[in-house]
Motif scaffolding. Structure first.
Motif, PDB file in Angstrom:
ATOM      1  N   ASP A 121      43.116  43.137  51.272  1.00  0.00           N
ATOM      2  CA  ASP A 121      42.203  44.331  51.867  1.00  0.00           C
ATOM      3  C   ASP A 121      42.408  44.515  53.381  1.00  0.00           C
ATOM      4  N   LYS A 122      43.241  45.398  53.923  1.00  0.00           N
ATOM      5  CA  LYS A 122      43.658  45.423  55.340  1.00  0.00           C
ATOM      6  C   LYS A 122      42.139  45.812  56.223  1.00  0.00           C
ATOM      7  N   LYS A 123      41.295  46.180  55.547  1.00  0.00           N
ATOM      8  CA  LYS A 123      40.028  46.173  56.614  1.00  0.00           C
ATOM      9  C   LYS A 123      39.404  44.892  56.944  1.00  0.00           C
ATOM     10  N   TYR A 124      39.930  44.002  56.256  1.00  0.00           N
ATOM     11  CA  TYR A 124      39.119  42.409  56.620  1.00  0.00           C
ATOM     12  C   TYR A 124      39.652  42.346  57.978  1.00  0.00           C
ATOM     13  N   GLN A 125      38.866  41.508  58.813  1.00  0.00           N
ATOM     14  CA  GLN A 125      39.236  41.141  60.113  1.00  0.00           C
ATOM     15  C   GLN A 125      40.255  39.805  59.792  1.00  0.00           C
ATOM     16  N   PRO A 126      41.115  39.670  60.743  1.00  0.00           N
ATOM     17  CA  PRO A 126      42.105  38.704  60.618  1.00  0.00           C
ATOM     18  C   PRO A 126      41.693  37.448  59.799  1.00  0.00           C
ATOM     19  N   GLU A 127      40.828  36.526  60.400  1.00  0.00           N
ATOM     20  CA  GLU A 127      40.630  35.500  59.514  1.00  0.00           C
ATOM     21  C   GLU A 127      39.499  35.552  58.422  1.00  0.00           C
ATOM     22  N   GLN A 128      38.842  36.655  58.171  1.00  0.00           N
ATOM     23  CA  GLN A 128      37.970  36.821  57.235  1.00  0.00           C
ATOM     24  C   GLN A 128      38.314  36.616  55.924  1.00  0.00           C
ATOM     25  N   TYR A 129      37.310  36.207  55.026  1.00  0.00           N
ATOM     26  CA  TYR A 129      37.691  36.263  53.468  1.00  0.00           C
ATOM     27  C   TYR A 129      36.382  36.261  52.917  1.00  0.00           C
ATOM     28  N   THR A 130      36.577  36.832  51.509  1.00  0.00           N
ATOM     29  CA  THR A 130      35.348  36.739  50.575  1.00  0.00           C
ATOM     30  C   THR A 130      35.861  36.220  49.343  1.00  0.00           C
ATOM     31  N   ILE A 131      34.787  35.539  48.692  1.00  0.00           N
ATOM     32  CA  ILE A 131      35.016  35.053  47.252  1.00  0.00           C
ATOM     33  C   ILE A 131      33.962  35.571  46.419  1.00  0.00           C
ATOM     34  N   GLU A 132      34.366  36.379  45.561  1.00  0.00           N
ATOM     35  CA  GLU A 132      33.238  36.913  44.572  1.00  0.00           C
ATOM     36  C   GLU A 132      33.358  36.132  43.286  1.00  0.00           C
ATOM     37  N   VAL A 133      32.384  35.301  42.856  1.00  0.00           N
ATOM     38  CA  VAL A 133      32.542  34.733  41.720  1.00  0.00           C
ATOM     39  C   VAL A 133      31.710  35.241  40.390  1.00  0.00           C
ATOM     40  N   LYS A 134      32.470  35.637  39.575  1.00  0.00           N
ATOM     41  CA  LYS A 134      31.755  36.360  38.188  1.00  0.00           C
ATOM     42  C   LYS A 134      32.119  35.403  37.267  1.00  0.00           C
ATOM     43  N   LYS A 135      31.283  35.512  36.067  1.00  0.00           N
ATOM     44  CA  LYS A 135      31.762  34.583  34.919  1.00  0.00           C
ATOM     45  C   LYS A 135      33.027  34.679  34.465  1.00  0.00           C
ATOM     46  N   ASP A 136      33.679  35.619  34.347  1.00  0.00           N
ATOM     47  CA  ASP A 136      35.013  35.820  33.894  1.00  0.00           C
ATOM     48  C   ASP A 136      36.135  36.033  35.060  1.00  0.00           C
ATOM     49  N   ARG A 137      35.677  36.406  36.181  1.00  0.00           N
ATOM     50  CA  ARG A 137      36.806  36.383  37.295  1.00  0.00           C
ATOM     51  C   ARG A 137      36.240  35.838  38.645  1.00  0.00           C
ATOM     52  N   LEU A 138      37.332  35.392  39.442  1.00  0.00           N
ATOM     53  CA  LEU A 138      36.989  35.032  40.809  1.00  0.00           C
ATOM     54  C   LEU A 138      38.039  35.635  41.627  1.00  0.00           C
ATOM     55  N   THR A 139      37.325  36.491  42.340  1.00  0.00           N
ATOM     56  CA  THR A 139      38.149  37.257  43.220  1.00  0.00           C
ATOM     57  C   THR A 139      38.093  36.829  44.777  1.00  0.00           C
ATOM     58  N   VAL A 140      39.187  36.601  45.378  1.00  0.00           N
ATOM     59  CA  VAL A 140      39.232  36.237  46.685  1.00  0.00           C
ATOM     60  C   VAL A 140      39.727  37.421  47.375  1.00  0.00           C
ATOM     61  N   THR A 141      39.343  37.909  48.669  1.00  0.00           N
ATOM     62  CA  THR A 141      39.732  38.934  49.216  1.00  0.00           C
ATOM     63  C   THR A 141      40.160  38.360  50.820  1.00  0.00           C
ATOM     64  N   ALA A 142      41.116  38.863  51.177  1.00  0.00           N
ATOM     65  CA  ALA A 142      41.588  38.655  52.615  1.00  0.00           C
ATOM     66  C   ALA A 142      42.525  39.463  53.185  1.00  0.00           C
ATOM     67  N   SER A 143      42.878  39.259  54.261  1.00  0.00           N
ATOM     68  CA  SER A 143      44.022  40.211  54.998  1.00  0.00           C
ATOM     69  C   SER A 143      45.367  39.578  55.660  1.00  0.00           C
ATOM     70  N   THR A 144      45.114  38.454  55.938  1.00  0.00           N
ATOM     71  CA  THR A 144      46.003  37.717  56.390  1.00  0.00           C
ATOM     72  C   THR A 144      46.261  36.141  55.747  1.00  0.00           C
ATOM     73  N   PRO A 145      47.540  35.466  56.102  1.00  0.00           N
ATOM     74  CA  PRO A 145      47.523  34.142  55.557  1.00  0.00           C
ATOM     75  C   PRO A 145      46.410  33.109  55.994  1.00  0.00           C
ATOM     76  N   ASN A 146      46.228  33.374  57.178  1.00  0.00           N
ATOM     77  CA  ASN A 146      44.599  32.545  57.585  1.00  0.00           C
ATOM     78  C   ASN A 146      43.599  32.821  56.843  1.00  0.00           C
ATOM     79  N   GLY A 147      43.182  33.975  56.574  1.00  0.00           N
ATOM     80  CA  GLY A 147      42.394  34.482  55.544  1.00  0.00           C
ATOM     81  C   GLY A 147      42.151  33.814  54.087  1.00  0.00           C
TER      82      GLY A 147
END
Ligand code: TNX
Length: 560
Positions: free
Chosen positions: A96-122
């Motif tokens: 997600d290009k809207k994320y700040q350079p070193e930001q990330y999110t991790i959303e954990v649900k029962k059947d899926r774990l989604t990591v979102t980031a915009s850069t290699p550092n994220g």
């Protein structure tokens, strides 16, 4: 319409209520993420998960996914590959290009774990955090029934400071490339993104410079080393010490660091701390020598002679090669502890002072202004080549040209002053983040150290904005820990001095101050220590009231 709206409102409320907000819950990640919300009662099972990623990611990020998948493969003994193209379940990496350079999110649900980031550092930081949600078995610790499930949680995380540094002095003691890589590994794991490499000093020149081969032929070797007592009587070991990095090795380190999202900032300390170079090229000193690579610690009176034009030729030639090796925007030019006694006596320096019209005034001597001249000239040279300087806080004495960044080491006052005057500053105050200080108060049980106890609580208590007026806070680029190695001669001792104080450091660099909590932190550190064990790093167990480095046979603090 009315009903629809209230239904939406209700469902938002329901979601909000199911979130358990920090600080009621902590997540066991160091540095503690900015936002942690528990979003449900289910659990995601990593042991069964596939890995897939968004095709728009860059190559470096894809490498990180592959590494992570590879790790899971070796643990679960089944082929886990990072698949191109997002799947709807499993571990998914989303761009997600809207994320700040070193930001990330991790959303954990029962059947899926989604990591979102915009850069290699994220991406890298998300994986570092995710790894800490896994059992110790992830790090190779033998565990009976490791729990590979993660609770349903939403983590949103980003750094407080853009500059998050760790320094290493390889002049006082040389450490080979493998040790440097292990140092970088542990930095990346703590989301530290700047490696300040102190490559030159009185006791050894450690970087190959093709135009000046004697810098390493002569300047990288010394006859022996002081092992105890800073002052008389000195106790020396009688053992020659040497070592340097070839340019090829330097490139290898820079590349390795880049892979870990770390910029390497080289330091060529000038005009003081230069005896190793003077031993090789005595014509660069005021007296012409002879000089010997220093075997003792403390501040040497022999420094570069800024009265001679060839000194500047030398500096520029060295920096040319340094710039070729290090892509970093910042080059550290030292500037600390430069005695002026030789300059006072030197006809060339005095001639230069007269030509420049430098005069002693109430605040500074003419020689002090001569150091400003050196700083400014070197700064201009680097600026003309698209680089910026960092210098130790002494560069603030006298006048400092615009665009310089000050590294505050003599406490925080240099940084406070710099920020007030509108210069950028990096906080690295002795007493808090000097990892060459004792790991515990029980110094008689600690390896001999240069100064003072600095237990992890002390490091943790530092706050970068203390004393900085609000309008100047934007000039604080970040925080850095320093490891000077006068008394640190082995990799075991080196990591012992840094771990786990690096955990405290990274929370100063990463977390909002209100996220800091020493009791929570201490609990999380215990987990880190198990990881250090598993990965074969030495570390201090002082948080358990166990000072000292097992197996260490050198002098102790009590021997002083
Ligand atoms: C001061 S920090 C120095 C180093 C020493 C250190 C020991 C700084 C800019 N200069 O040369 O190694 O103290 O703590």
């Amino acid at each position: 319409m009315k009903i629809k709206l209230s239904l939406i409102a209700l469902s938002i409320l329901a979601v909000a209520c199911s979130h358990k907000e920090y600080p009621n819950e902590t997540i066991g990640i160091i540095p503690q993420p900015q936002v942690v919300n528990y979003i449900g009662e289910g659990r995601f099972n990593v042991a069964e998960a596939a890995v897939s990623y968004d095709t728009r990611f860059d190559d470096l990020s894809v490498h990180h996914f592959a590494d992570f998948a590879c790790r899971l493969t070796s643990i679960f003994k089944r082929d886990v590959i990072a698949e191109e193209g997002l799947k709807s379940t499993g571990i998914r990496f989303v761009l997600d290009k809207k994320y700040q350079p070193e930001q990330y999110t991790i959303e954990v649900k029962k059947d899926r774990l989604t990591v979102t980031a915009s850069t290699p550092n994220g991406v890298l930081y998300a994986i570092a955090s995710l790894s800490q949600l896994l059992p110790d078995a992830f790090y190779g610790v033998e565990e009976e029934n490791p729990d590979w499930t993660i609770p349903e949680v939403f983590i949103n995380d980003w750094p407080r400071f853009a500059y998050r540094g760790l320094h290493l002095d390889v002049s006082r003691h040389f450490f080979d490339v493998d040790v440097i890589k292990r140092y970088l590994d542990v930095m990346a794991y703590h989301k530290i993104n700047r490696f300040h490499w102190h490559l030159t000093d009185d006791q050894g020149w450690r970087i190959e410079i093709k135009k000046y081969p004697k810098l390493t032929e002569i300047g990288s070797k010394r006859d022996e080393t002081v092992v105890l007592k800073r002052f008389n009587p000195l106790v020396c070991d009688g053992i020659p010490h040497e070592g340097f990095y070839t340019q090829e090795q330097i490139r290898e380190v820079v590349d390795y660091a880049e892979y870990l999202g770390i910029t390497v900032i080289p330091e060529i300390d000038l005009p003081g701390h230069m005896i190793a170079a003077l031993a090789a090229y005595p014509e660069l000193g005021c007296t012409g020598g002879p000089y010997k690579v220093w075997t003792r610690w403390g501040v040497a009176n022999d420094v570069l002679c800024p009265g001679k034009e060839k000194t500047f030729e030398f500096i520029e030639d060295v920096l040319d090669e340094v710039m070729q090796l290090f892509p970093s925007e910042y080059i550290h030019i030292g500037g600390d502890e430069c005695p002026k006694v030789e300059w006072e006596k030197c006809p060339d320096c005095q001639k230069r002072i007269a030509e420049l019209g430098l005069k002693t005034d109430e605040e500074h001597t003419a020689e002090q202004y001569l150091q400003n001249y050196v700083t400014e000239r070197v700064q201009k040279y680097l600026n003309d080549h698209g680089r910026k300087i960092i210098g130790w806080d002494e560069i603030l004495e006298g006048k400092l040209a615009e665009g310089a960044t000050v590294m505050s080491w003599r406490g925080a006052k240099g940084g406070i002053e710099a920020a007030k005057q509108g210069y950028d500053a990096i906080m690295t105050p002795g007493g808090y983040v000097y990892f060459d200080y004792y790991q515990s108060d029980s110094i008689s049980r600690e390896p001999f150290a240069i100064c003072c106890p600095c237990p992890i609580e002390k490091t943790y208590s530092f706050e970068a904005y203390d004393g900085i007026p609000e309008e100047s806070q934007k000039h604080i680029l970040g925080v850095q820990g320093n490891l000077w190695t006068e008394y640190v001669a082995t990799p075991e001792h080196l990591f012992y001095m840094v771990l786990p104080r690096i955990d405290a450091l990274c929370e100063l660099q990463w977390c909002a101050p209100e996220r800091k909590d020493f009791e929570r932190f201490k609990k999380d550190v215990a987990r880190m220590l198990r990881i250090y064990d598993a990965l074969g790093y030495t570390y201090s167990r002082n948080i358990y009231g166990e000072p000292g480095l097992p197996g260490y046979t050198g002098p102790l603090g009590g021997d002083r």
